[in-house]
Write a protein that holds these residues in place. Structure first.
Motif, PDB file in Angstrom:
ATOM      1  N   UNK A  64      39.791  44.677  35.849  1.00  0.00           N
ATOM      2  CA  UNK A  64      39.330  43.377  35.345  1.00  0.00           C
ATOM      3  C   UNK A  64      38.309  43.554  34.229  1.00  0.00           C
ATOM      4  N   UNK A  65      37.456  44.541  34.351  1.00  0.00           N
ATOM      5  CA  UNK A  65      36.452  44.887  33.345  1.00  0.00           C
ATOM      6  C   UNK A  65      35.627  43.682  32.901  1.00  0.00           C
ATOM      7  N   UNK A  66      35.202  42.887  33.878  1.00  0.00           N
ATOM      8  CA  UNK A  66      34.279  41.805  33.581  1.00  0.00           C
ATOM      9  C   UNK A  66      34.817  40.719  32.680  1.00  0.00           C
ATOM     10  N   UNK A  67      36.136  40.654  32.507  1.00  0.00           N
ATOM     11  CA  UNK A  67      36.733  39.622  31.659  1.00  0.00           C
ATOM     12  C   UNK A  67      37.014  38.401  32.541  1.00  0.00           C
ATOM     13  N   UNK A  68      36.004  37.576  32.706  1.00  0.00           N
ATOM     14  CA  UNK A  68      36.094  36.434  33.607  1.00  0.00           C
ATOM     15  C   UNK A  68      37.179  35.436  33.201  1.00  0.00           C
ATOM     16  N   UNK A  69      37.328  35.076  31.920  1.00  0.00           N
ATOM     17  CA  UNK A  69      38.396  34.129  31.571  1.00  0.00           C
ATOM     18  C   UNK A  69      39.785  34.644  31.934  1.00  0.00           C
ATOM     19  N   UNK A  70      40.037  35.920  31.719  1.00  0.00           N
ATOM     20  CA  UNK A  70      41.331  36.482  32.092  1.00  0.00           C
ATOM     21  C   UNK A  70      41.528  36.452  33.599  1.00  0.00           C
ATOM     22  N   UNK A  71      40.485  36.804  34.336  1.00  0.00           N
ATOM     23  CA  UNK A  71      40.567  36.796  35.797  1.00  0.00           C
ATOM     24  C   UNK A  71      40.826  35.390  36.317  1.00  0.00           C
ATOM     25  N   UNK A  72      40.158  34.413  35.781  1.00  0.00           N
ATOM     26  CA  UNK A  72      40.376  33.028  36.211  1.00  0.00           C
ATOM     27  C   UNK A  72      41.824  32.615  35.992  1.00  0.00           C
ATOM     28  N   UNK A  73      42.388  32.986  34.851  1.00  0.00           N
ATOM     29  CA  UNK A  73      43.776  32.625  34.556  1.00  0.00           C
ATOM     30  C   UNK A  73      44.737  33.304  35.522  1.00  0.00           C
ATOM     31  N   UNK A  74      44.508  34.581  35.810  1.00  0.00           N
ATOM     32  CA  UNK A  74      45.375  35.300  36.735  1.00  0.00           C
ATOM     33  C   UNK A  74      45.280  34.709  38.132  1.00  0.00           C
ATOM     34  N   UNK A  75      44.082  34.438  38.602  1.00  0.00           N
ATOM     35  CA  UNK A  75      43.935  33.907  39.960  1.00  0.00           C
ATOM     36  C   UNK A  75      44.590  32.539  40.104  1.00  0.00           C
ATOM     37  N   UNK A  76      44.638  31.761  39.037  1.00  0.00           N
ATOM     38  CA  UNK A  76      45.353  30.481  39.094  1.00  0.00           C
ATOM     39  C   UNK A  76      46.836  30.708  39.351  1.00  0.00           C
ATOM     40  N   UNK A  77      47.422  31.719  38.714  1.00  0.00           N
ATOM     41  CA  UNK A  77      48.826  32.042  38.957  1.00  0.00           C
ATOM     42  C   UNK A  77      49.023  32.679  40.323  1.00  0.00           C
ATOM     43  N   UNK A  78      48.077  33.494  40.733  1.00  0.00           N
ATOM     44  CA  UNK A  78      48.161  34.113  42.054  1.00  0.00           C
ATOM     45  C   UNK A  78      48.186  33.036  43.138  1.00  0.00           C
ATOM     46  N   UNK A  79      47.376  32.006  42.990  1.00  0.00           N
ATOM     47  CA  UNK A  79      47.356  30.932  43.985  1.00  0.00           C
ATOM     48  C   UNK A  79      48.716  30.256  44.079  1.00  0.00           C
ATOM     49  N   UNK A  80      49.418  30.116  42.970  1.00  0.00           N
ATOM     50  CA  UNK A  80      50.753  29.520  42.994  1.00  0.00           C
ATOM     51  C   UNK A  80      51.738  30.389  43.762  1.00  0.00           C
ATOM     52  N   UNK A  81      51.578  31.709  43.665  1.00  0.00           N
ATOM     53  CA  UNK A  81      52.475  32.632  44.355  1.00  0.00           C
ATOM     54  C   UNK A  81      52.124  32.772  45.837  1.00  0.00           C
ATOM     55  N   UNK A  82      50.891  32.508  46.188  1.00  0.00           N
ATOM     56  CA  UNK A  82      50.404  32.557  47.573  1.00  0.00           C
ATOM     57  C   UNK A  82      50.732  33.877  48.275  1.00  0.00           C
ATOM     58  N   UNK A  83      50.337  35.020  47.712  1.00  0.00           N
ATOM     59  CA  UNK A  83      50.563  36.295  48.400  1.00  0.00           C
ATOM     60  C   UNK A  83      49.659  36.402  49.620  1.00  0.00           C
ATOM     61  N   UNK A  84      50.022  37.321  50.504  1.00  0.00           N
ATOM     62  CA  UNK A  84      49.206  37.537  51.698  1.00  0.00           C
ATOM     63  C   UNK A  84      47.908  38.263  51.366  1.00  0.00           C
ATOM     64  N   UNK A  85      47.962  39.141  50.369  1.00  0.00           N
ATOM     65  CA  UNK A  85      46.827  39.995  50.020  1.00  0.00           C
ATOM     66  C   UNK A  85      46.646  40.009  48.511  1.00  0.00           C
TER      67      UNK A  85
END
Length: 235
Positions: free
Chosen positions: A9-30
């Protein structure tokens, strides 16, 4: 078990926020946090956003977490730094249809060993010598690939926050197969946020790791040259 693998992630908060939004849509277990979380423009914010996932997050340590220093280290509390240092070097997760998958940062034997899609067989054989799992996921080089070698499947999801090859935020989704994902986001707005972060490297990070990035060929040549030098020094 389905796993979203987020590396570098290297402290790139905007990129992390965008990825986590997509991760929530996929709803993985981990959500597997693959190391090198805080070495960048938003060290504490990126760490705490991932920690807010609670038990859904499984963590491993990267060399950047171990070697964190200077401005980035100063942004973290003692507790936050100790948290990063206490993380394991690897974990094994049983993933749907893939079976036991070993997650590490650099390689199974080192958090800073360089493995790319062009790494020579001798290095791969040595790195995998004591590994029983057939699928190994690693990061460190920030270059996504999916490679087979002598019965192993080697996967690098790429970097969420500091990618090489193609701009955007790169991550992986495992189970039942392997998907190398790329999340685009407003990189101009992200660059503005990064420049205002207070990081002494903010302008360079925004220009060279967000708005544009090194090509895959350039990165592979750099890493393999570095690995060859390190191997020569060990002889």
């Amino acid at each position: 078990m389905r796993v979203a693998a987020l590396y570098d992630v290297h402290g790139n908060l905007p990129a992390l926020e965008a990825v986590l939004a997509e991760v929530e849509e996929e709803a993985p277990d981990v959500v597997l946090v693959g190391g090198d979380v805080s070495a960048g423009p938003f060290p504490a914010e990126s760490l705490e956003l991932l920690r807010s996932l609670g038990d859904r997050a499984v963590w491993i340590r990267g060399n950047g977490d171990r070697e964190l220093e200077g401005w980035c280290a100063e942004q973290l509390s003692d507790e936050q730094r100790e948290f990063l240092l206490s993380l394991p070097l690897s974990v094994v997760i049983d993933v749907d249809r893939l079976g036991p998958v070993l997650f590490c940062h650099g390689s199974p034997r080192s958090d800073e060993e360089i493995l790319t899609e062009r790494s020579p067989d001798l290095r791969l054989s040595a790195a995998l010598a004591s590994v029983g799992e057939r699928v190994v996921v690693s990061g460190h080089t920030h270059l996504p690939y999916d490679r087979t070698f002598e019965g192993f499947r080697l996967v690098n999801p790429g970097s969420v926050g500091m990618p090489y090859g193609e701009p955007g935020a790169h991550w992986g989704l495992l189970g039942p197969g392997v998907e190398l994902r790329r999340t685009d986001y407003d990189r101009e707005a992200a660059a503005d946020r990064i420049r205002a972060s207070g990081s002494p490297q903010a302008a360079m990070f925004a220009d060279e790791n967000v708005l544009s990035v090194p090509s895959a060929a350039e990165a592979i040549e750099f890493f393999e040259r570095m690995a060859a030098v390190e191997e020569g020094n060990e002889l």
